[in-house]
Design a protein around this motif. Structure first.
Motif, PDB file in Angstrom:
ATOM      1  N   MET A   1       0.839  -1.194   0.000  1.00  0.00           N
ATOM      2  CA  MET A   1       0.000   0.000   0.000  1.00  0.00           C
ATOM      3  C   MET A   1       0.884   1.258   0.000  1.00  0.00           C
ATOM      4  SD  MET A   1      -3.045   0.381   2.698  1.00  0.00           S
ATOM      5  CE  MET A   1      -4.288  -0.787   2.267  1.00  0.00           C
ATOM      6  N   GLN A   2       1.944   1.184   0.782  1.00  0.00           N
ATOM      7  CA  GLN A   2       2.884   2.299   0.862  1.00  0.00           C
ATOM      8  C   GLN A   2       3.534   2.545  -0.506  1.00  0.00           C
ATOM      9  OE1 GLN A   2       5.198   2.176   4.417  1.00  0.00           O
ATOM     10  NE2 GLN A   2       6.834   3.421   3.580  1.00  0.00           N
ATOM     11  N   GLU A   3       3.873   1.455  -1.185  1.00  0.00           N
ATOM     12  CA  GLU A   3       4.494   1.586  -2.500  1.00  0.00           C
ATOM     13  C   GLU A   3       3.504   2.197  -3.507  1.00  0.00           C
ATOM     14  OE1 GLU A   3       6.811  -1.801  -3.871  1.00  0.00           O
ATOM     15  OE2 GLU A   3       6.053  -1.424  -5.880  1.00  0.00           O
ATOM     16  N   HIS A   4       2.276   1.724  -3.476  1.00  0.00           N
ATOM     17  CA  HIS A   4       1.282   2.266  -4.402  1.00  0.00           C
ATOM     18  C   HIS A   4       0.985   3.732  -4.113  1.00  0.00           C
ATOM     19  CE1 HIS A   4      -0.332  -2.036  -5.225  1.00  0.00           C
ATOM     20  NE2 HIS A   4       0.773  -1.760  -5.880  1.00  0.00           N
TER      21      HIS A   4
ATOM     22  N   ILE B   1      12.291   3.978  -4.841  1.00  0.00           N
ATOM     23  CA  ILE B   1      11.446   2.796  -4.669  1.00  0.00           C
ATOM     24  C   ILE B   1      10.890   2.372  -6.026  1.00  0.00           C
ATOM     25  CG2 ILE B   1      10.745   3.291  -2.288  1.00  0.00           C
ATOM     26  CD1 ILE B   1       8.001   4.200  -3.716  1.00  0.00           C
ATOM     27  N   ALA B   2      10.413   1.120  -6.062  1.00  0.00           N
ATOM     28  CA  ALA B   2       9.718   0.589  -7.238  1.00  0.00           C
ATOM     29  C   ALA B   2      10.468   0.844  -8.547  1.00  0.00           C
ATOM     30  CB  ALA B   2       8.304   1.154  -7.308  1.00  0.00           C
ATOM     31  N   THR B   3      11.721   0.392  -8.593  1.00  0.00           N
ATOM     32  CA  THR B   3      12.473   0.454  -9.843  1.00  0.00           C
ATOM     33  C   THR B   3      11.764  -0.420 -10.883  1.00  0.00           C
ATOM     34  OG1 THR B   3      14.469   0.721  -8.536  1.00  0.00           O
ATOM     35  CG2 THR B   3      14.779   0.131 -10.831  1.00  0.00           C
ATOM     36  N   PHE B   4      11.258  -1.561 -10.415  1.00  0.00           N
ATOM     37  CA  PHE B   4      10.416  -2.424 -11.244  1.00  0.00           C
ATOM     38  C   PHE B   4       9.166  -2.787 -10.449  1.00  0.00           C
ATOM     39  CE2 PHE B   4      14.786  -3.141 -12.675  1.00  0.00           C
ATOM     40  CZ  PHE B   4      14.649  -2.837 -14.014  1.00  0.00           C
ATOM     41  N   LYS B   5       8.130  -3.203 -11.183  1.00  0.00           N
ATOM     42  CA  LYS B   5       6.886  -3.570 -10.495  1.00  0.00           C
ATOM     43  C   LYS B   5       7.003  -4.898  -9.773  1.00  0.00           C
ATOM     44  CE  LYS B   5       3.340  -0.845 -12.358  1.00  0.00           C
ATOM     45  NZ  LYS B   5       3.605   0.319 -11.522  1.00  0.00           N
ATOM     46  N   GLY B   6       7.674  -5.839 -10.417  1.00  0.00           N
ATOM     47  CA  GLY B   6       7.714  -7.179  -9.852  1.00  0.00           C
ATOM     48  C   GLY B   6       9.111  -7.621  -9.488  1.00  0.00           C
TER      49      GLY B   6
ATOM     50  N   HIS C   1      15.209 -12.513 -12.615  1.00  0.00           N
ATOM     51  CA  HIS C   1      14.900 -11.635 -11.488  1.00  0.00           C
ATOM     52  C   HIS C   1      15.188 -10.163 -11.785  1.00  0.00           C
ATOM     53  CE1 HIS C   1      14.169 -14.430  -8.053  1.00  0.00           C
ATOM     54  NE2 HIS C   1      14.653 -15.289  -8.930  1.00  0.00           N
ATOM     55  N   SER C   2      14.448  -9.311 -11.122  1.00  0.00           N
ATOM     56  CA  SER C   2      14.751  -7.878 -11.122  1.00  0.00           C
ATOM     57  C   SER C   2      15.411  -7.568  -9.772  1.00  0.00           C
ATOM     58  CB  SER C   2      13.468  -7.067 -11.278  1.00  0.00           C
ATOM     59  OG  SER C   2      12.739  -7.071 -10.071  1.00  0.00           O
ATOM     60  N   VAL C   3      15.853  -6.336  -9.598  1.00  0.00           N
ATOM     61  CA  VAL C   3      16.501  -5.960  -8.326  1.00  0.00           C
ATOM     62  C   VAL C   3      15.516  -5.945  -7.156  1.00  0.00           C
ATOM     63  CG1 VAL C   3      18.408  -4.594  -9.252  1.00  0.00           C
ATOM     64  CG2 VAL C   3      16.199  -3.488  -8.813  1.00  0.00           C
TER      65      VAL C   3
ATOM     66  N   PHE D   1      16.110   5.706 -14.021  1.00  0.00           N
ATOM     67  CA  PHE D   1      16.578   6.977 -14.584  1.00  0.00           C
ATOM     68  C   PHE D   1      15.525   8.066 -14.409  1.00  0.00           C
ATOM     69  CE2 PHE D   1      19.453   4.009 -16.545  1.00  0.00           C
ATOM     70  CZ  PHE D   1      20.651   4.708 -16.562  1.00  0.00           C
ATOM     71  N   THR D   2      14.297   7.712 -14.714  1.00  0.00           N
ATOM     72  CA  THR D   2      13.177   8.624 -14.491  1.00  0.00           C
ATOM     73  C   THR D   2      12.075   7.764 -13.889  1.00  0.00           C
ATOM     74  OG1 THR D   2      12.031   8.209 -16.570  1.00  0.00           O
ATOM     75  CG2 THR D   2      13.790   9.849 -16.630  1.00  0.00           C
ATOM     76  N   PRO D   3      10.996   8.365 -13.383  1.00  0.00           N
ATOM     77  CA  PRO D   3       9.926   7.512 -12.858  1.00  0.00           C
ATOM     78  C   PRO D   3       9.422   6.493 -13.873  1.00  0.00           C
ATOM     79  CG  PRO D   3       9.586   9.759 -12.151  1.00  0.00           C
ATOM     80  CD  PRO D   3      10.757   9.788 -13.110  1.00  0.00           C
ATOM     81  N   SER D   4       9.604   6.751 -15.168  1.00  0.00           N
ATOM     82  CA  SER D   4       9.087   5.778 -16.130  1.00  0.00           C
ATOM     83  C   SER D   4      10.155   4.914 -16.791  1.00  0.00           C
ATOM     84  CB  SER D   4       8.234   6.465 -17.202  1.00  0.00           C
ATOM     85  OG  SER D   4       8.955   7.506 -17.775  1.00  0.00           O
ATOM     86  N   LEU D   5      11.420   5.243 -16.632  1.00  0.00           N
ATOM     87  CA  LEU D   5      12.463   4.435 -17.284  1.00  0.00           C
ATOM     88  C   LEU D   5      13.442   3.848 -16.272  1.00  0.00           C
ATOM     89  CD1 LEU D   5      13.907   3.489 -19.960  1.00  0.00           C
ATOM     90  CD2 LEU D   5      15.332   5.518 -19.697  1.00  0.00           C
ATOM     91  N   SER D   6      13.525   2.509 -16.257  1.00  0.00           N
ATOM     92  CA  SER D   6      14.504   1.804 -15.425  1.00  0.00           C
ATOM     93  C   SER D   6      15.275   0.842 -16.305  1.00  0.00           C
ATOM     94  CB  SER D   6      13.812   0.999 -14.328  1.00  0.00           C
ATOM     95  OG  SER D   6      12.993   1.810 -13.540  1.00  0.00           O
ATOM     96  N   LEU D   7      16.592   0.750 -16.079  1.00  0.00           N
ATOM     97  CA  LEU D   7      17.412  -0.201 -16.832  1.00  0.00           C
ATOM     98  C   LEU D   7      18.180  -1.081 -15.858  1.00  0.00           C
ATOM     99  CD1 LEU D   7      18.858   2.054 -19.680  1.00  0.00           C
ATOM    100  CD2 LEU D   7      16.941   0.478 -19.827  1.00  0.00           C
TER     101      LEU D   7
END
Lengths: 179, 298
Positions: free
Chosen positions: A75-78, B35-40, B47-49, B169-175
Motif C-alpha cells: 500500500m505504501q508503494e502504491h 522505490i519501485a524500480t520495477f513492479k515485480g 529476477h529484477s533488483v 533513470f526517471t519515474p518511467s524508465l529503469s534499466l
C-alpha cells in the motif's frame, strides 16, 4: 549623529530578536485517515519539519511523502508510485500565517491559519483551524482538517473507489522549541 | 559612515525576511531512497533488483505456452504449457527467499536474494541499486531408478549467482544489467562447460501508472564452438518482452519469449527457441502479494 547610531543599533537588535522568535520542530506527527466501504487506510509520518515565527505568525511545514508509514508495505508503494508520484513531488508543503496567537498568553489558544497548501504539485489556498498550547518554553500545535483528493489531482481509479475515500482526514501534532 | 552601517545591517534584515519555507528546505536535507524500480520481483523470465518487503509473501504463478509457430494443430502453442509455481517471502525489507517448482524438466529451485545497495538522492546520494542473487536448481528428472549409468544425485544440481544492478533513470524508465555465473554439476562435456558466464540486460518503460513494458536479454559470454543440443538443434540466447499490468495486490505480466523455462540454468544456458524464427512462447506471470506481518505503527 549619535542618536542615529542608537536608532540603528536598536533596529539591529530588533531584527535579531525577531529572528530569535523562530520556533523549530522538536517532535512532529502527521497522520491521515481514509474511510472507505472496503477498507480504512491510515498512515503516519514523523519526519515532517516546520518553522514558526511567533512574532509575525508566519509558519511553514515541509512533509516528506515517502516517510508516510503504512501497515501494508505494498500500500505504501502504491501510495508513492501511483497516487502521490513521490519522485516527482517528494514533499508536501504549507506556508501561511497564523492569526489569533498571543505568544504571552498561557494555556490552549484556538488559532486559525490562512495559507498555501501544496500536495502532489498542486497549490491551494486553505484556511485551517487548530490549537496552540504554550508549555514552559515549548509550543504544542494541533490541528485536524480534510483534504479532498481531487482538489490536488490525485486520481483514484473507478475500480478502487470502494478502497480509497474521496477525502482524507489529516491530523497534525507538532511540538516546537525555540530555534 | 552611515552608509557603511546600513550595509552591515543589510544581511541581518534580508535573513529575517527570508522565506520561511526556503529556510526550512535548506535545513531539511534527508536521503531519498528510490522505490519501485520495477513492479515485480521478476523482469520477464529472470529476477529484477526488487525484493519483497519484510513480512510480505508473494505467490507467483508463471506459465509459458508452446511455440506460436507450431500452427493450428497445436493451437499456436496453447495446447502445451510449462508452469512454475513459486513463493517469495521477505524476511526483511532487503532479504528475501523464494522456492518454486518448474514443470519444464521438473526442476525445483530456491533463491536467496539480498538488496545490498540502494539508489538514493539527497544527503547520501548513490546512482544505482544492486541486489545479489544466489540460486540452486534441483532436477527431479530423470526419475529415480531410471537414471543413466553413473548418474549421481549431485548431478541433478545447478547453481546461479547474479549481481543485479539497476537504475531508475526517471519515474518511467529503469534499466538493469545482470552479470551471471551458472555452474551445472553435470553437462555433456563435448557440448557445454560446467561453468558458464552470461550478461543480461533489461529494462522497463512505464506507459501509464499501472502499465509498463519490460524486456530482458541474456547474452552468453563463452558459448562453445559446438553450441548444440544432443539432438543437434541450436542453442539460443534468451530474449523476452512483457507487459506488466498492476491492479491492487496483483501484478499480471504478459510475456513473449523464446524459452519455456523459468529457472536460470535452463533459460540462460538451454534456450531452444529462435525468437526471430517464430519460436515464441506466450506466457503469463501472475503474482499475488499477502501481507503476513503488518508493520507496527510508529
Amino acid at each position: 549623529m549619535k542618536i542615529g547610531y542608537l536608532v540603528l543599533l536598536f533596529l539591529c537588535t530588533g531584527v535579531l530578536s525577531a529572528a530569535a522568535q523562530n520556533y523549530t520542530t522538536e517532535k512532529s506527527f502527521i497522520s491521515f485517515y481514509s474511510h472507505a466501504p472496503i477498507e480504512d487506510i491510515k498512515a503516519e509520518n514523523v519526519k515532517a519539519v516546520s518553522l514558526f515565527n511567533t512574532a509575525t505568525g508566519e509558519i511553514a511545514f515541509s512533509v516528506p511523502i515517502k516517510e508516510y508509514q503504512f501497515r501494508k508495505s505494498l500500500m505504501q508503494e502504491h501510495f508513492n508510485e501511483k497516487y502521490m508520484e513521490s519522485e516527482k513531488y517528494p514533499k508536501s508543503t504549507f506556508q501561511g500565517k497564523i492569526t489569533g496567537f498571543n505568544p504571552q498568553a498561557k494555556g490552549i489558544q484556538h488559532v486559525s491559519t490562512l495559507g498555501k497548501l501544496t500536495i502532489h504539485g498542486v497549490t491551494k489556498e486553505v484556511n485551517i483551524k487548530g490549537t496552540i498550547e504554550k508549555l514552559v518554553d515549548k509550543l504544542n500545535m494541533k490541528s485536524s482538517f480534510i483534504v479532498k483528493l481531487e482538489d490536488y489531482n490525485i486520481v483514484v481509479p473507478q475500480l478502487l473507489r470502494n478502497n480509497i475515500a474521496e477525502q482524507v482526514e489529516v491530523t497534525i501534532d507538532f511540538v516546537f522549541k525555540p530555534q | 559612515m552611515k552608509k557603511l552601517f546600513l550595509l552591515l545591517l543589510l544581511p541581518t534584515i534580508s535573513f529575517a525576511q527570508d522565506d520561511l519555507l526556503k529556510e526550512l528546505e535548506k535545513q531539511d536535507q534527508n536521503t531519498d531512497y528510490t522505490i519501485a524500480t520495477f513492479k515485480g520481483t521478476r523482469l520477464v523470465n529472470g529476477h529484477s533488483v526488487e525484493t519483497k518487503n519484510g513480512g510480505t509473501l508473494e505467490f507467483i504463478f508463471a506459465h509459458r505456452f508452446g511455440k506460436l509457430n507450431e500452427g493450428l494443430y497445436e493451437m499456436y502453442g496453447l495446447d502445451q504449457a510449462y508452469v512454475r509455481l513459486g513463493l517469495d517471502y521477505g524476511i526483511t525489507d532487503n532479504l528475501s527467499v523464494s522456492i518454486g517448482r518448474n514443470s519444464a524438466d521438473k526442476i525445483m529451485d530456491g533463491y536467496l536474494k539480498y538488496k545490498l545497495l540502494r539508489q538514493s538522492s539527497g544527503e547520501r546520494s548513490f546512482p544505482f541499486t544492486m541486489t545479489l542473487l544466489g540460486g540452486t536448481a534441483y532436477s527431479i528428472s530423470p526419475k529415480r531408478g531410471n537414471e543413466p549409468e553413473g548418474f549421481k544425485t549431485v548431478d541433478r544440481l545447478a547453481y546461479t549467482a547474479q549481481a543485479l544492478i539497476a537504475r531508475k533513470f526517471t519515474p518511467s524508465l529503469s534499466l538493469q544489467i545482470m552479470p551471471t555465473y551458472i555452474h551445472k554439476n553435470a553437462v555433456d562435456q563435448s557440448r557445454e562447460k560446467n561453468d558458464q558466464l552470461a550478461i543480461g540486460i533489461g529494462g522497463r518503460i512505464k506507459l501509464t501508472r499501472s502499465v509498463a513494458l519490460t524486456s530482458e536479454y541474456y547474452y552468453r559470454l563463452d558459448p562453445p564452438d559446438n553450441d548444440l543440443f544432443e539432438a543437434g538443434s541450436k542453442r539460443y540466447n534468451s530474449l523476452g518482452f512483457g507487459i506488466d499490468i498492476e491492479t491492487g495486490g496483483h501484478v499480471f505480466q504478459i510475456v513473449l519469449t523464446n524459452t519455456s523455462s523459468l529457472t536460470e540454468r535452463t533459460f540462460i544456458t538451454e534456450t531452444k527457441g529462435d525468437f526471430f524464427g517464430g519460436d515464441i512462447h506466450l506466457g503469463f506471470n501472475v503474482t499475488r502479494t499477502f501481507q503476513l506481518k503488518k508493520k507496527d505503527a510508529k
